[in-house]
Write a protein that holds these residues in place. Structure first.
Motif, mmCIF file in Angstrom:
data_model
loop_
_atom_site.group_PDB
_atom_site.id
_atom_site.type_symbol
_atom_site.label_atom_id
_atom_site.label_comp_id
_atom_site.label_asym_id
_atom_site.label_seq_id
_atom_site.Cartn_x
_atom_site.Cartn_y
_atom_site.Cartn_z
ATOM 1 N N GLY A 236 16.097 73.849 -75.526
ATOM 2 C CA GLY A 236 16.957 73.106 -75.908
ATOM 3 C C GLY A 236 18.239 73.918 -76.028
ATOM 4 O O GLY A 236 19.318 73.511 -76.377
ATOM 5 N N ASP A 237 18.293 75.251 -76.055
ATOM 6 C CA ASP A 237 19.441 76.139 -76.330
ATOM 7 C C ASP A 237 20.610 75.974 -75.178
ATOM 8 O O ASP A 237 21.598 76.244 -75.549
ATOM 9 C CB ASP A 237 19.134 77.494 -76.636
ATOM 10 N N TYR A 238 20.095 75.825 -74.246
ATOM 11 C CA TYR A 238 20.756 75.599 -72.749
ATOM 12 C C TYR A 238 20.174 74.295 -72.293
ATOM 13 O O TYR A 238 19.138 74.092 -72.132
ATOM 14 C CB TYR A 238 20.954 76.702 -72.085
ATOM 15 N N ASP A 239 21.142 73.793 -71.270
ATOM 16 C CA ASP A 239 20.701 72.893 -70.271
ATOM 17 C C ASP A 239 19.954 73.315 -69.152
ATOM 18 O O ASP A 239 20.421 74.361 -68.478
ATOM 19 C CB ASP A 239 21.747 71.747 -69.921
ATOM 20 N N PHE A 240 18.948 72.574 -68.624
ATOM 21 C CA PHE A 240 18.405 72.735 -67.245
ATOM 22 C C PHE A 240 19.672 72.498 -66.114
ATOM 23 O O PHE A 240 20.251 71.234 -66.204
ATOM 24 C CB PHE A 240 17.338 71.703 -66.779
ATOM 25 N N GLU A 241 19.966 73.529 -65.372
ATOM 26 C CA GLU A 241 20.745 73.141 -64.250
ATOM 27 C C GLU A 241 20.540 73.486 -63.064
ATOM 28 O O GLU A 241 21.041 73.070 -61.944
ATOM 29 C CB GLU A 241 21.984 73.976 -64.609
ATOM 30 N N GLY A 242 19.253 74.087 -62.751
ATOM 31 C CA GLY A 242 19.148 74.435 -61.390
ATOM 32 C C GLY A 242 18.353 73.416 -60.539
ATOM 33 O O GLY A 242 17.809 72.242 -61.097
ATOM 34 N N VAL A 243 18.409 73.535 -59.328
ATOM 35 C CA VAL A 243 18.023 72.533 -58.410
ATOM 36 C C VAL A 243 17.177 73.354 -57.368
ATOM 37 O O VAL A 243 17.310 74.550 -57.045
ATOM 38 C CB VAL A 243 18.829 71.542 -57.831
ATOM 39 N N LEU A 244 16.304 72.709 -56.872
ATOM 40 C CA LEU A 244 15.347 73.405 -55.889
ATOM 41 C C LEU A 244 16.088 73.922 -54.602
ATOM 42 O O LEU A 244 16.884 73.072 -53.822
ATOM 43 C CB LEU A 244 14.270 72.354 -55.154
ATOM 44 N N PRO A 245 16.144 75.078 -54.202
ATOM 45 C CA PRO A 245 16.519 75.642 -53.033
ATOM 46 C C PRO A 245 15.858 75.614 -51.872
ATOM 47 O O PRO A 245 16.371 76.009 -50.780
ATOM 48 C CB PRO A 245 16.922 77.168 -53.420
ATOM 49 N N VAL A 246 14.576 75.210 -51.952
ATOM 50 C CA VAL A 246 13.818 74.797 -50.903
ATOM 51 C C VAL A 246 12.977 73.702 -51.098
ATOM 52 O O VAL A 246 13.023 73.141 -52.263
ATOM 53 C CB VAL A 246 12.496 76.050 -50.788
ATOM 54 N N THR A 247 12.359 73.141 -50.039
ATOM 55 C CA THR A 247 11.657 72.042 -50.271
ATOM 56 C C THR A 247 10.198 72.326 -50.506
ATOM 57 O O THR A 247 9.848 73.350 -50.436
ATOM 58 C CB THR A 247 11.463 71.381 -48.893
ATOM 59 N N TRP A 248 9.787 71.341 -51.823
ATOM 60 C CA TRP A 248 8.346 71.721 -52.282
ATOM 61 C C TRP A 248 7.335 70.902 -51.455
ATOM 62 O O TRP A 248 7.393 69.531 -51.760
ATOM 63 C CB TRP A 248 8.473 71.423 -53.798
ATOM 64 N N PHE A 249 6.631 71.389 -50.782
ATOM 65 C CA PHE A 249 5.701 70.672 -50.030
ATOM 66 C C PHE A 249 4.398 69.954 -50.765
ATOM 67 O O PHE A 249 4.045 70.429 -51.924
ATOM 68 C CB PHE A 249 5.222 71.415 -48.743
ATOM 69 N N LYS A 250 3.787 68.948 -50.157
ATOM 70 C CA LYS A 250 2.666 68.282 -50.882
ATOM 71 C C LYS A 250 1.444 69.319 -50.521
ATOM 72 O O LYS A 250 0.516 69.669 -51.434
ATOM 73 C CB LYS A 250 2.486 67.094 -50.465
ATOM 74 N N SER A 251 1.118 69.729 -49.313
ATOM 75 C CA SER A 251 0.194 70.691 -48.759
ATOM 76 C C SER A 251 0.813 71.639 -47.926
ATOM 77 O O SER A 251 1.559 71.315 -47.055
ATOM 78 C CB SER A 251 -0.983 69.607 -48.366
ATOM 79 N N ALA A 252 -0.175 72.864 -47.744
ATOM 80 C CA ALA A 252 0.317 73.697 -46.915
ATOM 81 C C ALA A 252 0.184 73.101 -45.310
ATOM 82 O O ALA A 252 0.882 73.897 -44.562
ATOM 83 C CB ALA A 252 -0.620 74.987 -47.043
ATOM 84 N N ASP A 253 -0.598 72.248 -45.102
ATOM 85 C CA ASP A 253 -0.709 71.473 -43.884
ATOM 86 C C ASP A 253 0.766 71.072 -43.373
ATOM 87 O O ASP A 253 0.859 71.062 -42.138
ATOM 88 C CB ASP A 253 -1.557 70.431 -43.783
ATOM 89 N N GLN A 254 1.440 70.906 -44.148
ATOM 90 C CA GLN A 254 2.903 70.392 -43.723
ATOM 91 C C GLN A 254 3.975 71.252 -43.472
ATOM 92 O O GLN A 254 4.992 71.200 -42.528
ATOM 93 C CB GLN A 254 3.676 69.591 -45.068
ATOM 94 N N LEU A 255 3.566 72.616 -43.550
ATOM 95 C CA LEU A 255 4.445 73.903 -43.264
ATOM 96 C C LEU A 255 4.655 73.985 -41.846
ATOM 97 O O LEU A 255 3.409 73.880 -40.925
ATOM 98 C CB LEU A 255 4.256 74.879 -44.073
ATOM 99 N N PRO A 256 5.558 74.385 -41.301
ATOM 100 C CA PRO A 256 7.007 74.462 -41.616
ATOM 101 C C PRO A 256 7.483 73.127 -42.005
ATOM 102 O O PRO A 256 7.325 72.054 -41.123
ATOM 103 C CB PRO A 256 7.888 75.084 -41.003
ATOM 104 N N MET A 257 8.320 73.032 -43.255
ATOM 105 C CA MET A 257 8.837 71.708 -43.446
ATOM 106 C C MET A 257 10.514 71.868 -43.825
ATOM 107 O O MET A 257 10.745 72.667 -44.792
ATOM 108 C CB MET A 257 8.142 71.107 -44.669
ATOM 109 N N ASN A 258 11.430 71.096 -43.209
ATOM 110 C CA ASN A 258 12.602 71.201 -43.289
ATOM 111 C C ASN A 258 13.408 69.869 -43.531
ATOM 112 O O ASN A 258 13.092 68.835 -42.880
ATOM 113 C CB ASN A 258 13.401 71.987 -42.199
ATOM 114 N N ALA A 259 14.158 69.941 -44.309
ATOM 115 C CA ALA A 259 14.954 68.756 -44.792
ATOM 116 C C ALA A 259 15.685 68.024 -43.365
ATOM 117 O O ALA A 259 16.132 69.008 -42.516
ATOM 118 C CB ALA A 259 16.065 68.806 -45.721
#
Length: 314
Positions: A274-297
């Motif tokens: 709690g000294d600082y706030d979380f501010e980052g957001v995902l720079p990539v998609t987080w897949f459910k399984s490796a079978d989904q790769l490649p995955m793009n928005a």
């Protein structure tokens, strides 16, 4: 009465500054220059350490007693060098260093913190000769040399190196993963919450190539054990998304993607507590399984675990 037979710098009852001044007054210029010098483990020998009081010895990258050396191997090697150093004219112990700001990566089984670092070594005799020449030629004053050596000696006296120069072998059993949580951990004490850090070794480029993207080092088992007992925050240390099974996510209370934070990994604790706030957001998609790769928005079959841009923000 026994202390009266010791030179003041050898007397542990004397003030540190008195011991420093006494030892410094007994040292020659070459001994002072040697005390300011660090040599690499590969060139440390009885003649190098007992002939002159070298200040410290370094294990540079990959420099170890042997491949997959154990804590005992390290202790034996360092203690052997310490014996050589104590045989020098004034018996000044060495400091031993490992060039590993990301954890003692030269010690098999030790904790490693993800960080990439350039490793180096130093040329002992050349440095020693240069220092002596610069002082004798008047380009460096003796007072400056004395000031530097005083600082080195002060550290050695303060940490008790003259009284306890050898390895503490009682610590062998705490190196490695022998103290990871187990069922007994939770039977002995109650905990209000837990923080579980799992993930990959540090790597760069092709050195991180793997044929599967599950949580390595039995991380899933660790999460299941702990999260089944107490509210749990999981920190994933990785250079990419890893497969997080739904049953694991159902057990945990919060998930932090720390990536490979380098030597500033302490910043994770700053936001976690709690000294600082979380501010980052995902720079990539987080897949459910490796079978989904490649995955793009934007693709029709886009069905991620966490979408691009996901994150906790104010």
């Amino acid at each position: 009465m026994a202390n009266e037979l010791l030179p003041p710098y050898r007397d542990a009852t004397q003030p540190v500054e008195s011991r420093v001044r006494d030892l410094l007054s007994r040292m020659t210029l070459r001994e002072k220059a040697a005390q300011m010098t660090q040599i690499e483990r590969r060139v440390a020998s009885p003649s190098a350490l007992s002939g002159l009081p070298v200040g410290s010895v370094l294990s540079a990258g990959g420099s170890a007693p042997r491949e997959r050396a154990s804590p005992r191997d390290w202790a034996d090697m360092i203690d052997r060098m310490q014996h050589w150093a104590l045989a020098s004219r004034l018996g000044i112990p060495i400091l031993y260093a490992s060039d590993a700001v990301h954890g003692h990566n030269n010690l098999y089984g030790a904790t490693i913190f993800p960080h990439n670092v350039a490793l180096g070594a130093i040329r002992y005799e050349k440095v020693l000769e240069d220092l002596v020449f610069l002082v004798e030629s008047g380009r460096i004053s003796m007072s400056r040399i004395d000031d530097a050596v005083e600082r080195i000696l002060r550290v050695k006296f303060v940490v008790g190196l003259f009284e306890y120069p050898f390895s503490d072998r009682s610590l062998f059993d705490v190196v490695g993963c022998k103290r990871c949580p187990s069922e007994a951990t939770f039977s002995d004490q109650e905990y209000s919450y837990a923080i579980v850090a799992i993930g990959e070794d540090a790597y760069a480029e092709f050195l991180g190539d793997r044929t599967e993207l599950g949580i390595p080092f039995d991380g899933a088992t660790m999460i299941s054990l702990v999260a089944g007992k107490v509210p749990t925050v999981v920190i994933v240390i990785s250079g990419r998304p890893l497969v997080l099974e739904p049953e694991l996510l159902d057990k945990i209370d919060a998930l932090v993607a720390a990536w490979l934070p380098g030597s500033e990994g302490g910043g994770v604790a700053d936001v976690l507590f709690g000294d600082y706030d979380f501010e980052g957001v995902l720079p990539v998609t987080w897949f459910k399984s490796a079978d989904q790769l490649p995955m793009n928005a934007g693709h029709n079959a886009y069905d991620p675990l966490f979408p691009l841009g996901y994150g906790l923000r104010r």
